[in-house]
Design a protein around this motif. Structure first.
Motif, PDB file in Angstrom:
ATOM      1  N   PHE A   1      27.464  35.472  -5.896  1.00 29.99           N
ATOM      2  CA  PHE A   1      27.468  36.274  -4.670  1.00 29.99           C
ATOM      3  C   PHE A   1      26.229  37.159  -4.578  1.00 29.99           C
ATOM      4  CE2 PHE A   1      30.327  37.775  -7.979  1.00 29.99           C
ATOM      5  CZ  PHE A   1      29.739  38.979  -8.339  1.00 29.99           C
ATOM      6  N   GLU A   2      25.450  37.243  -5.664  1.00 29.06           N
ATOM      7  CA  GLU A   2      24.225  38.054  -5.634  1.00 29.06           C
ATOM      8  C   GLU A   2      22.977  37.214  -5.421  1.00 29.06           C
ATOM      9  OE1 GLU A   2      23.850  40.587  -9.031  1.00 29.06           O
ATOM     10  OE2 GLU A   2      25.492  41.886  -8.386  1.00 29.06           O
ATOM     11  N   ARG A   3      23.147  35.893  -5.356  1.00 28.95           N
ATOM     12  CA  ARG A   3      21.958  35.065  -5.198  1.00 28.95           C
ATOM     13  C   ARG A   3      21.398  35.229  -3.774  1.00 28.95           C
ATOM     14  NH1 ARG A   3      26.143  31.922  -3.910  1.00 28.95           N
ATOM     15  NH2 ARG A   3      25.914  30.491  -2.170  1.00 28.95           N
ATOM     16  N   ARG A   4      20.111  35.000  -3.653  1.00 24.59           N
ATOM     17  CA  ARG A   4      19.500  35.042  -2.322  1.00 24.59           C
ATOM     18  C   ARG A   4      19.916  33.780  -1.590  1.00 24.59           C
ATOM     19  NH1 ARG A   4      13.886  34.374  -1.069  1.00 24.59           N
ATOM     20  NH2 ARG A   4      13.569  34.099  -3.285  1.00 24.59           N
ATOM     21  N   PRO A   5      20.665  33.903  -0.480  1.00 25.04           N
ATOM     22  CA  PRO A   5      21.152  32.678   0.167  1.00 25.04           C
ATOM     23  C   PRO A   5      19.990  31.855   0.716  1.00 25.04           C
ATOM     24  CG  PRO A   5      22.043  34.682   1.214  1.00 25.04           C
ATOM     25  CD  PRO A   5      21.007  35.112   0.226  1.00 25.04           C
ATOM     26  N   ARG A   6      20.047  30.579   0.467  1.00 29.47           N
ATOM     27  CA  ARG A   6      19.016  29.696   1.026  1.00 29.47           C
ATOM     28  C   ARG A   6      19.330  29.363   2.464  1.00 29.47           C
ATOM     29  NH1 ARG A   6      17.332  24.290  -1.802  1.00 29.47           N
ATOM     30  NH2 ARG A   6      15.779  24.133  -0.169  1.00 29.47           N
ATOM     31  N   GLY A   7      20.638  29.333   2.801  1.00 32.15           N
ATOM     32  CA  GLY A   7      21.022  28.992   4.167  1.00 32.15           C
ATOM     33  C   GLY A   7      20.649  27.567   4.499  1.00 32.15           C
ATOM     34  N   GLY A   8      20.647  27.253   5.788  1.00 27.66           N
ATOM     35  CA  GLY A   8      20.342  25.899   6.214  1.00 27.66           C
ATOM     36  C   GLY A   8      21.575  25.026   6.158  1.00 27.66           C
ATOM     37  N   SER A   9      21.342  23.734   6.237  1.00 29.54           N
ATOM     38  CA  SER A   9      22.462  22.791   6.266  1.00 29.54           C
ATOM     39  C   SER A   9      22.940  22.492   4.854  1.00 29.54           C
ATOM     40  CB  SER A   9      22.003  21.499   6.930  1.00 29.54           C
ATOM     41  OG  SER A   9      21.116  20.818   6.067  1.00 29.54           O
ATOM     42  N   ALA A  10      24.126  21.861   4.752  1.00 37.10           N
ATOM     43  CA  ALA A  10      24.658  21.487   3.435  1.00 37.10           C
ATOM     44  C   ALA A  10      23.678  20.573   2.702  1.00 37.10           C
ATOM     45  CB  ALA A  10      26.012  20.803   3.600  1.00 37.10           C
ATOM     46  N   LEU A  11      22.951  19.775   3.466  1.00 36.30           N
ATOM     47  CA  LEU A  11      21.994  18.838   2.877  1.00 36.30           C
ATOM     48  C   LEU A  11      20.795  19.546   2.260  1.00 36.30           C
ATOM     49  CD1 LEU A  11      20.670  16.062   2.456  1.00 36.30           C
ATOM     50  CD2 LEU A  11      20.272  15.936   4.903  1.00 36.30           C
ATOM     51  N   ASP A  12      20.508  20.758   2.726  1.00 39.60           N
ATOM     52  CA  ASP A  12      19.319  21.476   2.254  1.00 39.60           C
ATOM     53  C   ASP A  12      19.636  22.714   1.409  1.00 39.60           C
ATOM     54  OD1 ASP A  12      17.303  19.869   3.565  1.00 39.60           O
ATOM     55  OD2 ASP A  12      18.049  20.683   5.449  1.00 39.60           O
ATOM     56  N   ALA A  13      20.881  23.189   1.464  1.00 35.95           N
ATOM     57  CA  ALA A  13      21.161  24.535   0.961  1.00 35.95           C
ATOM     58  C   ALA A  13      21.629  24.571  -0.493  1.00 35.95           C
ATOM     59  CB  ALA A  13      22.229  25.200   1.850  1.00 35.95           C
ATOM     60  N   ARG A  14      21.746  23.447  -1.127  1.00 36.36           N
ATOM     61  CA  ARG A  14      22.393  23.400  -2.441  1.00 36.36           C
ATOM     62  C   ARG A  14      21.503  24.018  -3.526  1.00 36.36           C
ATOM     63  NH1 ARG A  14      25.496  17.942  -4.142  1.00 36.36           N
ATOM     64  NH2 ARG A  14      25.749  17.883  -1.889  1.00 36.36           N
ATOM     65  N   VAL A  15      22.127  24.800  -4.423  1.00 39.90           N
ATOM     66  CA  VAL A  15      21.401  25.414  -5.542  1.00 39.90           C
ATOM     67  C   VAL A  15      22.074  24.986  -6.851  1.00 39.90           C
ATOM     68  CG1 VAL A  15      20.630  27.575  -6.596  1.00 39.90           C
ATOM     69  CG2 VAL A  15      20.845  27.415  -4.095  1.00 39.90           C
ATOM     70  N   PRO A  16      21.457  24.064  -7.600  1.00 37.53           N
ATOM     71  CA  PRO A  16      22.041  23.659  -8.886  1.00 37.53           C
ATOM     72  C   PRO A  16      22.006  24.802  -9.906  1.00 37.53           C
ATOM     73  CG  PRO A  16      20.436  22.033  -8.099  1.00 37.53           C
ATOM     74  CD  PRO A  16      20.266  23.262  -7.259  1.00 37.53           C
ATOM     75  N   LEU A  17      23.110  24.962 -10.650  1.00 32.70           N
ATOM     76  CA  LEU A  17      23.199  26.034 -11.649  1.00 32.70           C
ATOM     77  C   LEU A  17      23.359  25.486 -13.072  1.00 32.70           C
ATOM     78  CD1 LEU A  17      25.616  28.554  -9.863  1.00 32.70           C
ATOM     79  CD2 LEU A  17      23.123  28.585  -9.887  1.00 32.70           C
ATOM     80  N   LEU A  18      24.201  24.469 -13.213  1.00 28.75           N
ATOM     81  CA  LEU A  18      24.512  23.927 -14.543  1.00 28.75           C
ATOM     82  C   LEU A  18      24.477  22.412 -14.467  1.00 28.75           C
ATOM     83  CD1 LEU A  18      27.618  26.190 -15.280  1.00 28.75           C
ATOM     84  CD2 LEU A  18      25.354  26.414 -16.333  1.00 28.75           C
ATOM     85  N   GLU A  19      24.010  21.775 -15.544  1.00 27.18           N
ATOM     86  CA  GLU A  19      23.993  20.317 -15.518  1.00 27.18           C
ATOM     87  C   GLU A  19      24.033  19.767 -16.931  1.00 27.18           C
ATOM     88  OE1 GLU A  19      20.609  18.141 -15.443  1.00 27.18           O
ATOM     89  OE2 GLU A  19      19.863  19.636 -16.819  1.00 27.18           O
ATOM     90  N   ASN A  20      24.568  18.574 -17.058  1.00 24.49           N
ATOM     91  CA  ASN A  20      24.447  17.799 -18.292  1.00 24.49           C
ATOM     92  C   ASN A  20      24.267  16.331 -17.889  1.00 24.49           C
ATOM     93  OD1 ASN A  20      27.000  16.770 -17.714  1.00 24.49           O
ATOM     94  ND2 ASN A  20      28.062  18.066 -19.199  1.00 24.49           N
ATOM     95  N   ASP A  21      24.435  15.419 -18.843  1.00 23.79           N
ATOM     96  CA  ASP A  21      24.159  14.020 -18.511  1.00 23.79           C
ATOM     97  C   ASP A  21      25.267  13.396 -17.669  1.00 23.79           C
ATOM     98  OD1 ASP A  21      21.843  14.301 -19.879  1.00 23.79           O
ATOM     99  OD2 ASP A  21      22.544  13.318 -21.705  1.00 23.79           O
TER     100      ASP A  21
END
Ligand SMILES: [Fe+2]
Length: 394
Positions: free
Chosen positions: A80-100
């Motif tokens: 909730f503290e991140r700077r919102p990127r806004g835009g459409s669902a296709l453009d607004a995604r911010v990855p946080l965690l990932e594995n294989d």
């Protein structure tokens, strides 16, 4: 995903001619999983579905490869503290965690998708903490609202139209393998068992209304973490009928029928969706354990095979303090974790919890992106130390 559906106009047998009112031929598209061995849907288009021409993609989110943790600590990501990127669902995604196996991202879309999107890399499981809208696909329209999971199978063309009057706050898990119902919830013919935590009636399929034309001729395809653009000569939403088991579904977390026991049950009784290398569990408002001396709070534990992620849909949780709606915690394997100071001690006698959270247990270690580190609370790991506890030297 759960049962075979049939919508619109289809021929009696697959792979036979279907014609429109002017005798024009319809075109089959067989959408198949696991080669030709898995679930499939056959859709019938007004136009040949494979004529789109490559163009610039022009859309997509920034793919960020996470890094192994520099130290083995518990994290609290304040989304909730991140700077919102806004835009459409296709453009607004911010990855946080990932594995294989998967990528976990957050997004707060504030406009509708300007193009259709095909994720050819992954099944996607959304959790809509706040907001709602309509998912448009060739198989029909699926309305969704806050507290819904949205299970979107790999390779299905779609477009999100979020409700502009609502603030949107979504979580999404991209899974390289198929997302489905845990096997133990089905009987031998595939029907959901009577003791499963949900029934067939809880899952909503797209409403099929026939071909439509939104005037949009562009699609974006993600394959191998690269976004590719395509130009269509006709509306891709030109399906006149379909038949199969491969389609998106919505399921409200509030329809998850939690199980409780005499004493505390392990978290996997809350299993909701299974994917290769991970399990998604739903913690919902419920009565708590009913033994007179039950400690109705998760015990400290070392789940030695699992990195545990919790996404908090509300600002209260039985075992944690200091988290808010939209918080994400990461408790990695290798170190034990457990309740915050005080939570364990006050839990005997508690009879009910109002918590609402989504848990993701992952077999492979999660890597943390720079975007996640930027919203990580540096005090979180230490917050589990009881300042007045017996360990205190003061
Ligand atoms: Fe845990």
């Amino acid at each position: 995903m759960l049962e075979r559906l049939s919508k619109g106009t289809i021929p009696h047998k697959p792979h036979t001619a279907l014609r429109g009112s002017s005798n024009e031929l319809r075109y089959e598209e067989c959408i198949t999983r696991a080669g030709f061995d898995g679930p499939y849907t056959i859709a019938y288009h007004e136009h040949r579905p494979h004529e789109a021409e490559p163009v610039e993609a022009g859309h997509g989110w920034r793919i960020e490869t996470g890094r192994p943790p520099r130290s083995l600590v518990r994290h609290h990501f304040k989304t909730f503290e991140r700077r919102p990127r806004g835009g459409s669902a296709l453009d607004a995604r911010v990855p946080l965690l990932e594995n294989d196996d998967l990528v976990l991202s957050v997004l707060a879309p504030d406009s509708e998708d300007p193009a259709y999107f095909v994720n050819a890399d992954a099944d996607e499981l959304f959790f809509v903490r706040a907001g709602g809208g309509v998912l448009k696909t060739p198989l029909g329209e699926l309305s969704f609202r806050s507290n819904d999971y949205l299970c979107l199978p790999k390779g299905l063309l779609h477009r999100f139209v979020p409700d502009a009057a609502l603030n949107q706050d979504w979580l999404v898990i991209e899974s390289h393998g198929a997302i489905g119902i845990p096997r133990q919830y089905r009987n031998e013919i595939g029907q959901l068992r009577m003791d499963a935590p949900y029934s067939h009636r809880d899952f909503r399929a797209p409403e099929f209304t026939g071909p439509s034309d939104e005037g949009i001729r562009k699609s974006v395809v993600k394959r191998g973490n690269v976004f590719f653009g395509f130009q269509h000569a006709h509306s891709p939403l030109d399906v006149v009928g379909w038949d199969g088991t491969y389609y998106p579904v919505a399921f409200s977390i509030l329809d998850f029928a939690a199980k409780v026991g005499l004493v505390h049950l392990p978290p996997n009784v809350h299993a909701t969706f299974a994917l290769p290398g991970a399990l998604v569990c739903s913690f919902v408002p419920r009565l708590l354990d009913f033994h007179p001396n039950a400690i109705a709070c998760p015990y400290p534990h070392s789940s030695v095979d699992l990195d545990e992620v919790l996404y908090y849909a509300r600002d209260n949780f039985t075992s944690r303090t200091g988290v808010g709606a939209g918080s994400i915690s990461l408790h990695p394997a290798g170190i034990p974790h457990g309740p915050h100071p005080g939570a364990y001690e006050v839990s005997p006698g508690s009879s009910r919890t109002e918590e609402l959270a989504v848990m993701l247990d992952c077999l492979r270690p999660l890597r943390v992106t720079a975007a996640a580190l930027a919203i990580s609370d540096p005090a979180y790991h230490h917050s589990f130390v009881d300042p007045g506890g017996s360990h205190s030297m003061g």
